[in-house]
Design an enzyme around this catalytic site. Structure first.
Site, PDB file in Angstrom:
ATOM      1  N   GLY A 158      31.602  99.819  66.267  1.00 13.68           N
ATOM      2  CA  GLY A 158      30.419  99.718  65.410  1.00 13.68           C
ATOM      3  C   GLY A 158      29.705 101.048  65.267  1.00 13.68           C
ATOM      4  O   GLY A 158      30.302 102.107  65.472  1.00 13.68           O
ATOM      5  N   ALA A 159      28.407 100.998  64.875  1.00  6.76           N
ATOM      6  CA  ALA A 159      27.656 102.208  64.508  1.00  6.76           C
ATOM      7  C   ALA A 159      28.490 102.980  63.484  1.00  6.76           C
ATOM      8  O   ALA A 159      28.773 104.169  63.633  1.00  6.76           O
ATOM      9  CB  ALA A 159      27.331 103.068  65.732  1.00  6.76           C
ATOM     10  N   HIS A 176      30.249 104.832  60.301  1.00  7.91           N
ATOM     11  CA  HIS A 176      29.916 105.967  59.441  1.00  7.91           C
ATOM     12  C   HIS A 176      31.084 106.177  58.482  1.00  7.91           C
ATOM     13  O   HIS A 176      32.073 105.421  58.526  1.00  7.91           O
ATOM     14  CB  HIS A 176      29.631 107.215  60.289  1.00  7.91           C
ATOM     15  CG  HIS A 176      30.675 107.479  61.339  1.00  7.91           C
ATOM     16  ND1 HIS A 176      31.963 107.858  61.030  1.00  7.91           N
ATOM     17  CD2 HIS A 176      30.640 107.371  62.692  1.00  7.91           C
ATOM     18  CE1 HIS A 176      32.665 108.010  62.138  1.00  7.91           C
ATOM     19  NE2 HIS A 176      31.880 107.699  63.171  1.00  7.91           N
ATOM     20  N   ASP A 177      30.977 107.239  57.648  1.00  8.68           N
ATOM     21  CA  ASP A 177      32.018 107.448  56.632  1.00  8.68           C
ATOM     22  C   ASP A 177      33.410 107.633  57.236  1.00  8.68           C
ATOM     23  O   ASP A 177      34.414 107.337  56.588  1.00  8.68           O
ATOM     24  CB  ASP A 177      31.686 108.680  55.780  1.00  8.68           C
ATOM     25  CG  ASP A 177      30.551 108.383  54.822  1.00  8.68           C
ATOM     26  OD1 ASP A 177      30.166 107.195  54.704  1.00  8.68           O
ATOM     27  OD2 ASP A 177      30.035 109.336  54.210  1.00  8.68           O
ATOM     28  N   HIS A 222      34.664 105.925  59.702  1.00  8.97           N
ATOM     29  CA  HIS A 222      35.235 104.571  59.823  1.00  8.97           C
ATOM     30  C   HIS A 222      35.643 104.043  58.446  1.00  8.97           C
ATOM     31  O   HIS A 222      36.672 103.373  58.309  1.00  8.97           O
ATOM     32  CB  HIS A 222      34.198 103.605  60.416  1.00  8.97           C
ATOM     33  CG  HIS A 222      33.842 103.887  61.849  1.00  8.97           C
ATOM     34  ND1 HIS A 222      32.608 104.329  62.231  1.00  8.97           N
ATOM     35  CD2 HIS A 222      34.571 103.769  62.985  1.00  8.97           C
ATOM     36  CE1 HIS A 222      32.576 104.481  63.545  1.00  8.97           C
ATOM     37  NE2 HIS A 222      33.752 104.153  64.029  1.00  8.97           N
ATOM     38  N   GLN A 248      43.743 108.940  72.633  1.00 11.88           N
ATOM     39  CA  GLN A 248      43.688 107.467  72.561  1.00 11.88           C
ATOM     40  C   GLN A 248      44.811 106.938  71.661  1.00 11.88           C
ATOM     41  O   GLN A 248      45.492 105.964  72.005  1.00 11.88           O
ATOM     42  CB  GLN A 248      42.315 107.050  72.023  1.00 11.88           C
ATOM     43  CG  GLN A 248      42.231 105.598  71.614  1.00 11.88           C
ATOM     44  CD  GLN A 248      40.824 105.180  71.236  1.00 11.88           C
ATOM     45  OE1 GLN A 248      40.000 104.947  72.103  1.00 11.88           O
ATOM     46  NE2 GLN A 248      40.528 105.085  69.944  1.00 11.88           N
ATOM     47  N   LEU A 255      37.788 112.822  59.677  1.00  6.38           N
ATOM     48  CA  LEU A 255      36.844 113.091  58.595  1.00  6.38           C
ATOM     49  C   LEU A 255      35.710 113.954  59.158  1.00  6.38           C
ATOM     50  O   LEU A 255      35.205 113.684  60.252  1.00  6.38           O
ATOM     51  CB  LEU A 255      36.290 111.776  58.039  1.00  6.38           C
ATOM     52  CG  LEU A 255      35.870 111.879  56.572  1.00  6.38           C
ATOM     53  CD1 LEU A 255      37.096 112.055  55.683  1.00  6.38           C
ATOM     54  CD2 LEU A 255      35.107 110.640  56.127  1.00  6.38           C
ATOM     55  N   SER A 260      30.123 108.355  65.992  1.00 10.96           N
ATOM     56  CA  SER A 260      28.912 107.551  66.213  1.00 10.96           C
ATOM     57  C   SER A 260      27.980 108.275  67.178  1.00 10.96           C
ATOM     58  O   SER A 260      26.764 108.106  67.130  1.00 10.96           O
ATOM     59  CB  SER A 260      29.289 106.185  66.796  1.00 10.96           C
ATOM     60  OG  SER A 260      30.218 105.553  65.950  1.00 10.96           O
ATOM     61  N   ARG A 261      28.542 109.088  68.071  1.00  8.69           N
ATOM     62  CA  ARG A 261      27.714 109.768  69.082  1.00  8.69           C
ATOM     63  C   ARG A 261      26.952 110.955  68.493  1.00  8.69           C
ATOM     64  O   ARG A 261      26.072 111.498  69.165  1.00  8.69           O
ATOM     65  CB  ARG A 261      28.574 110.199  70.271  1.00  8.69           C
ATOM     66  CG  ARG A 261      29.021 108.997  71.123  1.00  8.69           C
ATOM     67  CD  ARG A 261      29.679 109.446  72.418  1.00  8.69           C
ATOM     68  NE  ARG A 261      29.852 108.354  73.352  1.00  8.69           N
ATOM     69  CZ  ARG A 261      30.987 107.657  73.518  1.00  8.69           C
ATOM     70  NH1 ARG A 261      32.053 107.941  72.801  1.00  8.69           N
ATOM     71  NH2 ARG A 261      31.057 106.667  74.401  1.00  8.69           N
TER      72      ARG A 261
HETATM   73  O1  PAF Z   1      37.854 104.360  69.338  1.00 10.87           O
HETATM   74  C1  PAF Z   1      37.096 103.402  69.585  1.00 10.87           C
HETATM   75  O2  PAF Z   1      36.095 103.175  68.873  1.00 10.87           O
HETATM   76  C2  PAF Z   1      37.384 102.491  70.758  1.00 10.87           C
HETATM   77  O3  PAF Z   1      37.910 103.205  71.830  1.00 10.87           O
HETATM   78  C3  PAF Z   1      38.301 101.305  70.388  1.00 10.87           C
HETATM   79  C4  PAF Z   1      39.678 101.774  69.934  1.00 10.87           C
HETATM   80  C5  PAF Z   1      37.644 100.487  69.283  1.00 10.87           C
HETATM   81  C6  PAF Z   1      38.487 100.407  71.615  1.00 10.87           C
HETATM   82  O4  PAF Z   1      37.280  99.911  72.077  1.00 10.87           O
END
Ligand code: PAF
EC number: 6.3.2.1
Length: 289
Positions: free
Chosen positions: A33-34, A36-37, A39, A156, A179, A189-190
């Site tokens: 969540g939170a 932004h563009d 996402h 990740q 992006l 988001s941070r």
């Molecule tokens: O990248 C993220 O926002 C998180 O690590 C994820 C992949 C949604 C898992 O909680």
């Protein structure tokens, strides 16, 4: 099509089953969540691969250690829903912590080896176990055709590719390019944690990575490049630097001399309340040897 929001795995599965009955392709974009563009660019890519897009919104407690920002992490569901609605996303899956981790929950997913012990794995012990656990659950709950993850969290993405291949999860994992804001700061988001002064400093990370990338791609010695990069990041006001390293793009093995194969330069550094991460691809343009 307007956005529907569901909060339970049963409702998620019923919706996906109805799409499957119509022969539709489904993509999942996992988020915390939170939005932004950055996402929204993931949802656009998802729409290129599927007829229906699900965005999950869940701030996953198991990927935060006790001294991290789980409590402070921005939770902005109504704003997120508006953005998703405007982006053509069909379904928002926003489960509670109890829905995802009911009483008696006892299963861990652990990816072994070099890939999870370095970079953010070293700086945030247990982080990738939490990510592997929640992403495994989300993939199995939705069973989409594909799932999209941003390359800002490149490590990740590699960890997710590893466990989904190892566990034969039948979902195509797709990486999406980073992006950036106009001044080069990677969207995150941070970034909301930054004060105006810190926000002005933050693009330093991208500038340092870009100059390391250009020099390393043409065969420069890595040691002095990284030393100069560290100096520039610290003198801009970041403190501490968790890491500034060049690693193989596939294995994440450390590269110590010159770049001769596709690699990436990775950084994580703290600026005020925010821990920012970024990375750039290095494609060697010189001939080794
Ligand atoms: O990248 C993220 O926002 C998180 O690590 C994820 C992949 C949604 C898992 O909680």
């Amino acid at each position: 099509m307007s956005l529907t929001t569901v909060h339970t795995v049963a409702d998620l599965r019923a919706t996906v089953a109805s799409w499957r009955a119509e022969g539709l392709r489904v993509a999942l974009v996992p988020t915390m969540g939170a939005l932004h563009d950055g996402h929204i660019s993931l949802t656009k890519l998802a729409l290129e691969h599927a007829d229906r897009v699900i965005v999950s919104i869940f701030v996953n407690p198991t990927q935060f250690s006790p001294d991290e920002d789980f409590g402070a992490y921005p939770r902005t569901l109504p704003d997120d829903q508006k953005l998703l609605d405007g982006a053509g996303v069909a379904l928002c899956f926003a489960p509670s912590v109890d829905e995802m981790y009911p009483d008696g929950f006892a299963t861990k997913v652990h990816v072994d080896g070099g890939m999870t012990n370095v970079l953010c794995g070293a700086a945030r012990p247990g982080h990738f176990d939490g990510v592997a656990q929640i992403v495994t659950k989300l993939l199995l709950q939705a069973l989409p055709d594909c799932a999209i993850f941003g390359q800002k969290d490149y490590q990740q993405l590699m960890v997710i590719r590893r466990f989904s291949a190892d566990l034969n999860i039948p979902v195509e994992i797709i990486g999406a390019k980073i992006l950036r804001e106009k001044d080069g700061l990677a969207m995150s988001s941070r970034n909301r944690y930054l004060t105006p002064d810190e926000r002005a400093i933050a693009p330093t990370l991208n500038r340092v990575l870009a100059s390391i990338t250009a020099a390393a791609a043409s065969g420069a010695d890595i040691g002095p490049l990284l030393a100069k990069g560290r100096e520039d990041i610290l003198s801009a006001g970041f403190d501490p630097i968790d890491y500034l390293e060049i690693r193989d793009a596939q294995t994440l093995d450390l590269v110590t001399q010159t770049v001769t194969k596709p690699a990436r330069v990775f950084v994580a550094a703290r600026l005020g309340k925010a821990r920012l991460i970024d990375n750039h691809a290095i494609e060697p343009s010189h001939t080794a040897g």
